[in-house]
Scaffold this motif. Sequence first.
Motif, PDB file in Angstrom:
ATOM      1  N   SER A 179      83.914   6.126 -64.945  1.00 16.16           N
ATOM      2  CA  SER A 179      83.414   4.802 -64.559  1.00 16.16           C
ATOM      3  C   SER A 179      82.490   4.901 -63.353  1.00 16.16           C
ATOM      4  O   SER A 179      81.482   4.186 -63.277  1.00 16.16           O
ATOM      5  CB  SER A 179      84.591   3.869 -64.235  1.00 16.16           C
ATOM      6  OG  SER A 179      85.393   3.641 -65.370  1.00 16.16           O
ATOM      7  N   VAL A 180      82.843   5.778 -62.418  1.00 16.19           N
ATOM      8  CA  VAL A 180      81.995   5.974 -61.243  1.00 16.19           C
ATOM      9  C   VAL A 180      80.646   6.537 -61.664  1.00 16.19           C
ATOM     10  O   VAL A 180      79.592   6.122 -61.160  1.00 16.19           O
ATOM     11  CB  VAL A 180      82.678   6.898 -60.221  1.00 16.19           C
ATOM     12  CG1 VAL A 180      81.710   7.277 -59.095  1.00 16.19           C
ATOM     13  CG2 VAL A 180      83.909   6.218 -59.633  1.00 16.19           C
ATOM     14  N   GLU A 181      80.650   7.478 -62.610  1.00 14.30           N
ATOM     15  CA  GLU A 181      79.398   8.034 -63.104  1.00 14.30           C
ATOM     16  C   GLU A 181      78.543   6.945 -63.754  1.00 14.30           C
ATOM     17  O   GLU A 181      77.322   6.896 -63.548  1.00 14.30           O
ATOM     18  CB  GLU A 181      79.668   9.156 -64.112  1.00 14.30           C
ATOM     19  CG  GLU A 181      80.081  10.469 -63.484  1.00 14.30           C
ATOM     20  CD  GLU A 181      78.932  11.123 -62.724  1.00 14.30           C
ATOM     21  OE1 GLU A 181      77.777  11.075 -63.187  1.00 14.30           O
ATOM     22  OE2 GLU A 181      79.199  11.663 -61.643  1.00 14.30           O
ATOM     23  N   ARG A 182      79.172   6.082 -64.529  1.00 12.86           N
ATOM     24  CA  ARG A 182      78.427   4.992 -65.155  1.00 12.86           C
ATOM     25  C   ARG A 182      77.841   4.060 -64.096  1.00 12.86           C
ATOM     26  O   ARG A 182      76.723   3.565 -64.237  1.00 12.86           O
ATOM     27  CB  ARG A 182      79.328   4.214 -66.112  1.00 12.86           C
ATOM     28  CG  ARG A 182      79.629   4.941 -67.420  1.00 12.86           C
ATOM     29  CD  ARG A 182      80.128   3.973 -68.478  1.00 12.86           C
ATOM     30  NE  ARG A 182      81.384   3.358 -68.086  1.00 12.86           N
ATOM     31  CZ  ARG A 182      82.591   3.818 -68.441  1.00 12.86           C
ATOM     32  NH1 ARG A 182      82.683   4.907 -69.186  1.00 12.86           N
ATOM     33  NH2 ARG A 182      83.685   3.200 -68.054  1.00 12.86           N
ATOM     34  N   MET A 183      78.618   3.843 -63.032  1.00 11.47           N
ATOM     35  CA  MET A 183      78.153   2.993 -61.948  1.00 11.47           C
ATOM     36  C   MET A 183      76.921   3.596 -61.279  1.00 11.47           C
ATOM     37  O   MET A 183      75.921   2.905 -61.038  1.00 11.47           O
ATOM     38  CB  MET A 183      79.279   2.827 -60.916  1.00 11.47           C
ATOM     39  CG  MET A 183      78.965   1.867 -59.783  1.00 11.47           C
ATOM     40  SD  MET A 183      80.278   1.905 -58.517  1.00 11.47           S
ATOM     41  CE  MET A 183      81.711   1.533 -59.504  1.00 11.47           C
ATOM     42  N   LEU A 184      76.970   4.895 -60.997  1.00 11.97           N
ATOM     43  CA  LEU A 184      75.837   5.568 -60.373  1.00 11.97           C
ATOM     44  C   LEU A 184      74.603   5.505 -61.262  1.00 11.97           C
ATOM     45  O   LEU A 184      73.488   5.264 -60.784  1.00 11.97           O
ATOM     46  CB  LEU A 184      76.179   7.031 -60.062  1.00 11.97           C
ATOM     47  CG  LEU A 184      77.005   7.301 -58.809  1.00 11.97           C
ATOM     48  CD1 LEU A 184      77.372   8.777 -58.743  1.00 11.97           C
ATOM     49  CD2 LEU A 184      76.249   6.883 -57.560  1.00 11.97           C
ATOM     50  N   ARG A 185      74.797   5.723 -62.549  1.00 14.73           N
ATOM     51  CA  ARG A 185      73.653   5.680 -63.467  1.00 14.73           C
ATOM     52  C   ARG A 185      73.083   4.267 -63.563  1.00 14.73           C
ATOM     53  O   ARG A 185      71.864   4.094 -63.679  1.00 14.73           O
ATOM     54  CB  ARG A 185      74.062   6.192 -64.847  1.00 14.73           C
ATOM     55  CG  ARG A 185      74.260   7.700 -64.894  1.00 14.73           C
ATOM     56  CD  ARG A 185      74.410   8.192 -66.314  1.00 14.73           C
ATOM     57  NE  ARG A 185      74.588   9.630 -66.365  1.00 14.73           N
ATOM     58  CZ  ARG A 185      73.594  10.511 -66.342  1.00 14.73           C
ATOM     59  NH1 ARG A 185      72.335  10.077 -66.261  1.00 14.73           N
ATOM     60  NH2 ARG A 185      73.835  11.808 -66.405  1.00 14.73           N
ATOM     61  N   ARG A 186      73.950   3.279 -63.506  1.00 13.84           N
ATOM     62  CA  ARG A 186      73.470   1.903 -63.568  1.00 13.84           C
ATOM     63  C   ARG A 186      72.694   1.547 -62.302  1.00 13.84           C
ATOM     64  O   ARG A 186      71.690   0.847 -62.350  1.00 13.84           O
ATOM     65  CB  ARG A 186      74.647   0.939 -63.756  1.00 13.84           C
ATOM     66  CG  ARG A 186      74.210  -0.509 -63.991  1.00 13.84           C
ATOM     67  CD  ARG A 186      75.384  -1.401 -64.332  1.00 13.84           C
ATOM     68  NE  ARG A 186      76.280  -1.603 -63.201  1.00 13.84           N
ATOM     69  CZ  ARG A 186      77.492  -1.082 -63.090  1.00 13.84           C
ATOM     70  NH1 ARG A 186      77.971  -0.305 -64.058  1.00 13.84           N
ATOM     71  NH2 ARG A 186      78.246  -1.324 -62.039  1.00 13.84           N
ATOM     72  N   TRP A 187      73.164   2.048 -61.169  1.00 13.85           N
ATOM     73  CA  TRP A 187      72.510   1.745 -59.897  1.00 13.85           C
ATOM     74  C   TRP A 187      71.233   2.565 -59.685  1.00 13.85           C
ATOM     75  O   TRP A 187      70.252   2.054 -59.161  1.00 13.85           O
ATOM     76  CB  TRP A 187      73.459   2.025 -58.745  1.00 13.85           C
ATOM     77  CG  TRP A 187      74.608   1.072 -58.633  1.00 13.85           C
ATOM     78  CD1 TRP A 187      74.756  -0.127 -59.282  1.00 13.85           C
ATOM     79  CD2 TRP A 187      75.767   1.236 -57.831  1.00 13.85           C
ATOM     80  NE1 TRP A 187      75.942  -0.713 -58.930  1.00 13.85           N
ATOM     81  CE2 TRP A 187      76.584   0.101 -58.033  1.00 13.85           C
ATOM     82  CE3 TRP A 187      76.207   2.216 -56.955  1.00 13.85           C
ATOM     83  CZ2 TRP A 187      77.797  -0.069 -57.377  1.00 13.85           C
ATOM     84  CZ3 TRP A 187      77.416   2.050 -56.302  1.00 13.85           C
ATOM     85  CH2 TRP A 187      78.214   0.921 -56.518  1.00 13.85           C
ATOM     86  N   THR A 188      71.297   3.851 -60.057  1.00  7.61           N
ATOM     87  CA  THR A 188      70.207   4.759 -59.677  1.00  7.61           C
ATOM     88  C   THR A 188      69.522   5.455 -60.855  1.00  7.61           C
ATOM     89  O   THR A 188      68.466   6.064 -60.671  1.00  7.61           O
ATOM     90  CB  THR A 188      70.717   5.870 -58.739  1.00  7.61           C
ATOM     91  OG1 THR A 188      71.568   6.771 -59.482  1.00  7.61           O
ATOM     92  CG2 THR A 188      71.504   5.293 -57.567  1.00  7.61           C
ATOM     93  N   GLY A 189      70.135   5.404 -62.042  1.00 11.48           N
ATOM     94  CA  GLY A 189      69.594   6.149 -63.166  1.00 11.48           C
ATOM     95  C   GLY A 189      69.929   7.625 -63.131  1.00 11.48           C
ATOM     96  O   GLY A 189      69.498   8.391 -63.993  1.00 11.48           O
ATOM     97  N   LEU A 190      70.723   8.048 -62.145  1.00  9.14           N
ATOM     98  CA  LEU A 190      71.045   9.460 -61.956  1.00  9.14           C
ATOM     99  C   LEU A 190      72.553   9.653 -61.906  1.00  9.14           C
ATOM    100  O   LEU A 190      73.300   8.763 -61.503  1.00  9.14           O
ATOM    101  CB  LEU A 190      70.430   9.981 -60.646  1.00  9.14           C
ATOM    102  CG  LEU A 190      68.908   9.860 -60.529  1.00  9.14           C
ATOM    103  CD1 LEU A 190      68.481  10.060 -59.080  1.00  9.14           C
ATOM    104  CD2 LEU A 190      68.221  10.866 -61.424  1.00  9.14           C
ATOM    105  N   SER A 191      72.994  10.834 -62.310  1.00  8.76           N
ATOM    106  CA  SER A 191      74.404  11.192 -62.193  1.00  8.76           C
ATOM    107  C   SER A 191      74.684  11.709 -60.780  1.00  8.76           C
ATOM    108  O   SER A 191      73.757  11.996 -60.009  1.00  8.76           O
ATOM    109  CB  SER A 191      74.756  12.284 -63.207  1.00  8.76           C
ATOM    110  OG  SER A 191      74.073  13.492 -62.875  1.00  8.76           O
ATOM    111  N   ARG A 192      75.971  11.839 -60.451  1.00  7.13           N
ATOM    112  CA  ARG A 192      76.302  12.416 -59.153  1.00  7.13           C
ATOM    113  C   ARG A 192      75.774  13.840 -59.052  1.00  7.13           C
ATOM    114  O   ARG A 192      75.235  14.247 -58.017  1.00  7.13           O
ATOM    115  CB  ARG A 192      77.819  12.398 -58.937  1.00  7.13           C
ATOM    116  CG  ARG A 192      78.235  13.051 -57.617  1.00  7.13           C
ATOM    117  CD  ARG A 192      79.690  12.837 -57.306  1.00  7.13           C
ATOM    118  NE  ARG A 192      80.039  13.460 -56.032  1.00  7.13           N
ATOM    119  CZ  ARG A 192      81.199  13.296 -55.409  1.00  7.13           C
ATOM    120  NH1 ARG A 192      82.133  12.520 -55.947  1.00  7.13           N
ATOM    121  NH2 ARG A 192      81.433  13.896 -54.263  1.00  7.13           N
ATOM    122  N   LYS A 193      75.892  14.587 -60.127  1.00  7.53           N
ATOM    123  CA  LYS A 193      75.389  15.964 -60.136  1.00  7.53           C
ATOM    124  C   LYS A 193      73.878  15.986 -59.897  1.00  7.53           C
ATOM    125  O   LYS A 193      73.365  16.835 -59.166  1.00  7.53           O
ATOM    126  CB  LYS A 193      75.724  16.632 -61.468  1.00  7.53           C
ATOM    127  CG  LYS A 193      75.369  18.107 -61.540  1.00  7.53           C
ATOM    128  CD  LYS A 193      75.825  18.708 -62.864  1.00  7.53           C
ATOM    129  CE  LYS A 193      75.470  20.191 -62.940  1.00  7.53           C
ATOM    130  NZ  LYS A 193      75.920  20.780 -64.244  1.00  7.53           N
TER     131      LYS A 193
END
Length: 278
Positions: free
Chosen positions: A191-205
């Motif tokens: 879910s955190v990864e989806r949140m990052l992608r929604r906010w920034t278009g990028l994964s944490r990695k």
Amino acid sequence: MTARSQLLLPPQELASCIGAAILRDTRGAALDDDERMNFFPATPMVSVTRVFHGQLHLSPGLCTVEDLRASAPAPDVFLSLPSETPTVSWSPGPVTAMTIAFYTDAWAQLAGAPTCASLPVPLRGALDGLVLSPPLDRQFQHFCDALLPLWRQQRETAVFAGWPGSDKVADWARHVIGKSLAARRSRSKRSVERMLRRWTGLSRKGLEFHARIENLHRLRQQSPGASLADMAHATDFADQSHMGRVLKRATGFSPGVLNRRIDADEAFWCYRLLGERF
């Protein structure tokens, strides 16, 4: 006369929206075809380029002058989305252009999505107001003046409202990841990864990839005599070979080859301007 390159930083009020802008002007410079190439490293940002004079031909990866010559020229205003690989452009003659780099969470606020490839209507007017008139760096100030009223409204409802901004990608990545973890609570890592992608278009990695590259540049500036092995250790790579593979992915070259070309090749002006060497 030599080609002109300039790094432009936004006013503080726009530092959470725009990372920086770069200006390139080769009018009057005696450059051959190879010297009219422009090499750019990987970037996590959305960039908007305004061509004031001349033409640019683009490639999403490393290629030759012949490849670029055979391609269609880019429009006078074009977007470049985040990339973990290098890009190249070339001009068949003198060119004057400005590229403005936006943080992807800010771009999402302006355009509706972090990797939206359509230019937001409010930005079109600000870009149309840019003209080929000296001093060219003043044109960036005009753009910022036009954008500022819009951003003042948008940043109040932005996901990352309250962040003062920075011209350092690593600062932005650290802030974005921190916000996602603080919001995690009972959410899963997915879910955190989806949140990052929604906010920034990028994964944490992906965010950490770009931050690590920037940290390598910083370390080289602070400790120019450091060996590649020491740099790899200081930036948490498994070993020098691992660091070399990551750098080649981001730039297209090994550290040694890249440094030599930064020192000797006009086409690597962007690396010199940004202080990016290894």
